[in-house]
Write a protein that holds these residues in place. Structure first.
Motif, PDB file in Angstrom:
ATOM      1  N   ALA A  72       0.953  -1.158   0.105  1.00 49.08           N
ATOM      2  CA  ALA A  72       0.033  -0.064  -0.019  1.00 49.08           C
ATOM      3  C   ALA A  72       0.943   1.152  -0.010  1.00 49.08           C
ATOM      4  O   ALA A  72       0.442   2.169  -0.725  1.00 49.08           O
ATOM      5  N   LYS A  73       1.963   1.287   0.817  1.00 43.58           N
ATOM      6  CA  LYS A  73       2.956   2.321   0.632  1.00 43.58           C
ATOM      7  C   LYS A  73       4.239   1.914   0.340  1.00 43.58           C
ATOM      8  O   LYS A  73       4.696   1.138   0.921  1.00 43.58           O
ATOM      9  N   ASN A  74       4.681   2.464  -0.792  1.00 40.92           N
ATOM     10  CA  ASN A  74       6.019   1.785  -1.357  1.00 40.92           C
ATOM     11  C   ASN A  74       7.157   2.520  -0.829  1.00 40.92           C
ATOM     12  O   ASN A  74       7.298   3.907  -0.999  1.00 40.92           O
ATOM     13  N   GLU A  75       8.173   2.062   0.048  1.00 44.24           N
ATOM     14  CA  GLU A  75       9.144   2.699   0.778  1.00 44.24           C
ATOM     15  C   GLU A  75      10.441   1.674   0.271  1.00 44.24           C
ATOM     16  O   GLU A  75      10.365   0.805   0.187  1.00 44.24           O
ATOM     17  N   PHE A  76      11.537   2.503   0.408  1.00 44.46           N
ATOM     18  CA  PHE A  76      12.970   1.911   0.149  1.00 44.46           C
ATOM     19  C   PHE A  76      13.979   2.462   1.391  1.00 44.46           C
ATOM     20  O   PHE A  76      14.173   3.730   1.187  1.00 44.46           O
ATOM     21  N   PHE A  77      14.530   1.687   2.222  1.00 40.95           N
ATOM     22  CA  PHE A  77      15.445   2.160   3.111  1.00 40.95           C
ATOM     23  C   PHE A  77      16.844   1.754   2.886  1.00 40.95           C
ATOM     24  O   PHE A  77      17.046   0.463   2.546  1.00 40.95           O
ATOM     25  N   LEU A  78      17.801   2.681   2.993  1.00 40.87           N
ATOM     26  CA  LEU A  78      19.191   2.343   2.732  1.00 40.87           C
ATOM     27  C   LEU A  78      20.059   2.976   3.827  1.00 40.87           C
ATOM     28  O   LEU A  78      19.950   4.178   4.154  1.00 40.87           O
ATOM     29  N   ASP A  79      20.783   2.110   4.350  1.00 37.29           N
ATOM     30  CA  ASP A  79      21.635   2.487   5.540  1.00 37.29           C
ATOM     31  C   ASP A  79      22.944   2.184   5.065  1.00 37.29           C
ATOM     32  O   ASP A  79      23.229   0.932   4.683  1.00 37.29           O
ATOM     33  N   VAL A  80      23.920   2.934   5.259  1.00 39.13           N
ATOM     34  CA  VAL A  80      25.245   2.976   5.158  1.00 39.13           C
ATOM     35  C   VAL A  80      25.948   2.766   6.429  1.00 39.13           C
ATOM     36  O   VAL A  80      26.167   3.961   7.273  1.00 39.13           O
ATOM     37  N   VAL A  81      26.443   1.704   6.858  1.00 39.06           N
ATOM     38  CA  VAL A  81      27.097   1.241   8.110  1.00 39.06           C
ATOM     39  C   VAL A  81      28.451   1.022   7.874  1.00 39.06           C
ATOM     40  O   VAL A  81      28.588   0.075   7.084  1.00 39.06           O
ATOM     41  N   GLU A  82      29.239   1.663   8.555  1.00 41.83           N
ATOM     42  CA  GLU A  82      30.833   1.400   8.637  1.00 41.83           C
ATOM     43  C   GLU A  82      31.235   1.123   9.944  1.00 41.83           C
ATOM     44  O   GLU A  82      31.119   1.990  10.912  1.00 41.83           O
ATOM     45  N   LYS A  83      31.975  -0.138  10.139  1.00 40.66           N
ATOM     46  CA  LYS A  83      32.689  -0.665  11.195  1.00 40.66           C
ATOM     47  C   LYS A  83      34.106   0.001  11.084  1.00 40.66           C
ATOM     48  O   LYS A  83      34.878  -0.469  10.016  1.00 40.66           O
ATOM     49  N   SER A  92      13.512  -3.179   1.263  1.00 40.38           N
ATOM     50  CA  SER A  92      12.885  -2.884   0.271  1.00 40.38           C
ATOM     51  C   SER A  92      11.581  -3.276   0.357  1.00 40.38           C
ATOM     52  O   SER A  92      11.073  -4.715   0.818  1.00 40.38           O
ATOM     53  N   PHE A  93      10.474  -2.229   0.528  1.00 37.14           N
ATOM     54  CA  PHE A  93       8.930  -2.640   0.448  1.00 37.14           C
ATOM     55  C   PHE A  93       8.266  -2.119  -0.791  1.00 37.14           C
ATOM     56  O   PHE A  93       7.430  -1.085  -0.705  1.00 37.14           O
ATOM     57  N   LEU A  94       8.466  -2.626  -1.853  1.00 38.65           N
ATOM     58  CA  LEU A  94       7.995  -1.895  -3.339  1.00 38.65           C
ATOM     59  C   LEU A  94       7.285  -2.856  -4.165  1.00 38.65           C
ATOM     60  O   LEU A  94       7.565  -4.242  -3.940  1.00 38.65           O
ATOM     61  N   SER A  95       6.080  -2.376  -4.954  1.00 41.85           N
ATOM     62  CA  SER A  95       5.543  -2.953  -5.327  1.00 41.85           C
ATOM     63  C   SER A  95       5.972  -3.463  -6.966  1.00 41.85           C
ATOM     64  O   SER A  95       6.687  -2.459  -7.506  1.00 41.85           O
ATOM     65  N   GLY A  96       5.659  -4.581  -7.529  1.00 39.78           N
ATOM     66  CA  GLY A  96       5.830  -4.763  -8.957  1.00 39.78           C
ATOM     67  C   GLY A  96       7.379  -5.199  -8.836  1.00 39.78           C
ATOM     68  O   GLY A  96       7.924  -5.768  -8.156  1.00 39.78           O
ATOM     69  N   MET A  97       8.007  -4.634 -10.104  1.00 40.87           N
ATOM     70  CA  MET A  97       9.276  -5.044 -10.465  1.00 40.87           C
ATOM     71  C   MET A  97      10.254  -3.542 -10.654  1.00 40.87           C
ATOM     72  O   MET A  97      10.319  -3.497 -11.896  1.00 40.87           O
ATOM     73  N   PRO A  98      10.477  -3.082  -9.808  1.00 37.01           N
ATOM     74  CA  PRO A  98      10.903  -1.941  -9.928  1.00 37.01           C
ATOM     75  C   PRO A  98      12.565  -1.916 -10.261  1.00 37.01           C
ATOM     76  O   PRO A  98      13.346  -2.718  -9.798  1.00 37.01           O
ATOM     77  N   THR A  99      12.866  -0.810 -11.010  1.00 34.89           N
ATOM     78  CA  THR A  99      14.681  -0.567 -11.115  1.00 34.89           C
ATOM     79  C   THR A  99      15.057   0.373 -10.259  1.00 34.89           C
ATOM     80  O   THR A  99      14.518   1.678 -10.279  1.00 34.89           O
ATOM     81  N   LEU A 100      16.296   0.264  -9.455  1.00 36.50           N
ATOM     82  CA  LEU A 100      16.662   1.444  -8.935  1.00 36.50           C
ATOM     83  C   LEU A 100      18.003   1.699  -9.444  1.00 36.50           C
ATOM     84  O   LEU A 100      18.826   0.981  -9.854  1.00 36.50           O
ATOM     85  N   LYS A 101      18.218   2.869  -9.226  1.00 40.57           N
ATOM     86  CA  LYS A 101      19.627   3.696  -9.578  1.00 40.57           C
ATOM     87  C   LYS A 101      20.091   4.369  -8.274  1.00 40.57           C
ATOM     88  O   LYS A 101      19.665   5.546  -8.011  1.00 40.57           O
ATOM     89  N   VAL A 102      21.297   3.967  -7.893  1.00 36.57           N
ATOM     90  CA  VAL A 102      21.961   4.385  -6.626  1.00 36.57           C
ATOM     91  C   VAL A 102      23.371   5.056  -7.307  1.00 36.57           C
ATOM     92  O   VAL A 102      24.271   4.242  -8.015  1.00 36.57           O
TER      93      VAL A 102
END
Length: 590
Positions: A267-278, A303-313
């Motif tokens: 219902a709500k499309n969200e994408f979380f990205l965390d950069v963790v450095e030790k 990733s909480f996205l519907s369908g077949m999305p393509t992401l560009k980072v």
């Protein structure tokens, strides 16, 4: 190829076992492993050229695979055991596995073993794909349900007790019983009227629903008559294919995008990205020599996205400046590494749920200052005053706009207790600029807890001081003689008696000077054997901290685009940064 798989407890007891290749005895390999196993042993053990034990230790469990073939890939089996451990954690939705948790979910664990191994050959260990066709509920005890049940029980008991008391009172007082009966009859009439109203509303809703359903059915019938038989057959075949693709693991592995299934909807499309450095840092403080200074980073996504999305980072200039970044970086299978150098961006179709996009290792220059630096560590004994003082100073070397959300120092004092006669019957005095200091009696270290410390480039410093009392033999003898002659009892002591706690934990070792606190008149025992040296672990000052909204390598996400050409929905990307200290962020002191 594994012949048998076991999950053992900490005491090497078999909790779950799977005989994959029909071994003659499923108990024989475990019995031999119990004889050969040692705590600090390598994960691969060869047993008399008959079989090979491949095991890993995680939490309080041991995952064991028995291999009886020489052409097996040992590293592949080791990676499978590690992935199977992560699969269990994600499937059971826990951060730590336990003996009781596995025994309560024995059927689920056996199903996961059957699907991840096919006659000893590794198949798939992705939790997102496993959830599509293994529908066994996780058996986890919930405290909230028990508490609600107890509350209901108390309410029921109170009602029953009041009703029984009411009947006894009615027998004694008939006038009151008549009034209660009249009130009950009134409540009954009101309740019946309310029931009638609700039933009428429910009937109306059911009639409206039936009309709408009948209308849709008639429209579908009319549309079906217009369509030809070939169109209907094609639709049925497409529907069967889509359901089969979502339910069968074999089809997902054959597909080009094997890490993501079709038909995902949110219902709500969200994408979380965390950069963790030790950050890993090891320095010999006495000799001023840096042994380790490196960064272990990872980009963790949800990733909480519907369908077949393509992401560009897009990552900042670190791709051009540091050429070792791509060579020391391991990407997820959804990323095509060939296109990264050309397009200067990471393009991928994300799997559903949590996953690690990439892991990278970078080496820092020796001249680069550590994020949290130990500037001074001093031990000053004052034998004339029978005192010993310990001073520690730290400073920060990162942006002044940032601050640590958590900072702890673990200062070892086993060396001090070993070399000096510390009188624990007297109070230890602590003083620090910020935070608090705790004394761990069992492990012989001081814990300096600091919640937050602002950044700076050597200007922001924090100091800590501890004062121990050295044992005074003359004072102790004088006090004992005064107690013999005086008529007054000794003064009462308030608080914990550290010398007794220390003796209970460590025992009466001759190398320690705790016996001097009990009987000073007796001389300390002379030891002819050489005194055991302290290990390096007893000389390590460990720092643990977290710095949010910052990266040690300078890596930043310039933009994050989400595209889904078919659905074209609105999405919400979220990006965070965090620096975490590695367990080996230590200083070698003394």
């Amino acid at each position: 190829m594994t012949s048998a798989l076991y999950v053992l407890s900490e005491n090497l007891e078999s909790l779950i076992c799977k005989n994959i290749k029909a071994l003659p005895s499923i108990e024989y390999p475990v019995q031999q492993f119990q004889k050969v196993y040692q705590y600090d042993q390598s994960p691969v053990i060869d047993y008399q050229n008959i079989m090979t034990f491949v095991h890993i230790r995680r939490d309080s469990l041991i995952f064991l695979a028995v291999v009886d073939r020489l052409d097996s890939f040992i590293m592949e089996i080791l990676s499978y055991l590690d992935h199977f451990y992560e699969l269990l954690k994600s499937y059971l939705d826990v951060k730590r596995l336990d003996k009781r948790l596995l025994l309560d979910n024995c059927t689920l664990v056996m199903e996961l073993i059957d699907e991840s191994l096919d006659y000893g050959v590794i198949q798939v260990t992705d939790s997102g794909i496993m959830r599509d066709y293994i529908r066994i509920k996780v058996n986890v005890p919930e405290l909230s349900a028990n508490t609600e049940f107890n509350v209901d029980d108390t309410e029921i008991c109170s009602c029953s007790s009041s009703s029984s008391n009411g009947e006894s009172d009615d027998d004694k007082e008939p006038g009151k019983s008549k009034q209660k009966k009249k009130n009950k009859s009134k409540h009954k009439h009101k309740h019946e009227k309310h029931k009638k109203k609700t039933s009428e509303k429910a009937r109306k809703e059911i009639e409206e629903l039936t009309k709408s359903v009948v209308g849709t059915l008639t429209l579908n019938d009319k549309n079906k008559k217009k369509k030809s038989k070939h169109d209907i057959e094609d639709m049925i075949e497409e529907e069967d294919a889509s359901t089969f693709m979502n339910s069968d693991i074999a089809k997902t592995t054959i597909m080009a995008v094997s890490w993501r299934t079709k038909g995902i909807h949110y219902a709500k499309n969200e994408f979380f990205l965390d950069v963790v450095e030790k950050v890993e840092y090891l320095m010999d403080f006495t000799n001023n020599v840096i042994r380790k200074n490196s960064i272990h980073g990872e980009i963790v996504c949800k990733s909480f996205l519907s369908g077949m999305p393509t992401l560009k980072v897009s990552i900042n200039k670190i791709l051009d400046q540091d050429k070792q970044f791509l060579t020391n970086c391991k990407f997820h299978q959804c990323v095509a590494t060939e296109d990264i150098e050309k397009a200067k961006e990471i393009e991928f179709i994300p799997p559903d749920g949590p996953f690690v996009l990439c892991r990278y290792d970078l080496k820092r220059h020796v001249r680069d200052e550590p994020l949290v630096k130990l500037t001074s560590f001093e031990i000053k004994p004052k034998f004339k005053k029978f005192k010993l003082k310990l001073y520690v100073t730290i400073e920060t070397h990162f942006k002044t706009t940032n601050s640590t959300s958590q900072l702890n120092l673990k200062i070892p004092i086993k060396h001090i207790l070993h070399d000096y006669t510390i009188d624990l019957s007297k109070n230890i005095k602590f003083k620090c600029d910020e935070g608090r200091i705790l004394f761990n009696v069992s492990d012989d270290f001081l814990l300096w807890e600091i919640d937050s410390m602002k950044g700076g480039h050597g200007g922001n410093k924090l100091n800590m001081g501890v004062e121990f009392a050295l044992f005074n033999k003359e004072e102790y003898i004088r006090e004992q003689e005064e107690l013999k002659t005086s008529m007054n009892p000794p003064p009462l002591r308030e608080g914990p008696k550290l010398e007794e706690l220390y003796r209970q934990v460590h025992g009466n070792d001759p190398e320690d000077h705790t016996d001097d606190l009990i009987a000073v008149t007796q001389p300390a025992p002379v030891i002819d054997q050489p005194v055991t040296k302290l290990d390096d672990n007893d000389r390590l000052l460990k720092l643990s901290f977290e710095i949010p909204y910052l990266t040690a390598s300078g890596l930043k996400i310039e933009y994050l685009k989400i595209e889904e050409p078919q659905l074209e929905y609105q999405s919400f990307p979220w990006v965070r940064y965090k620096i975490v200290s590695d367990p080996e962020y230590t200083y070698l002191i003394y």
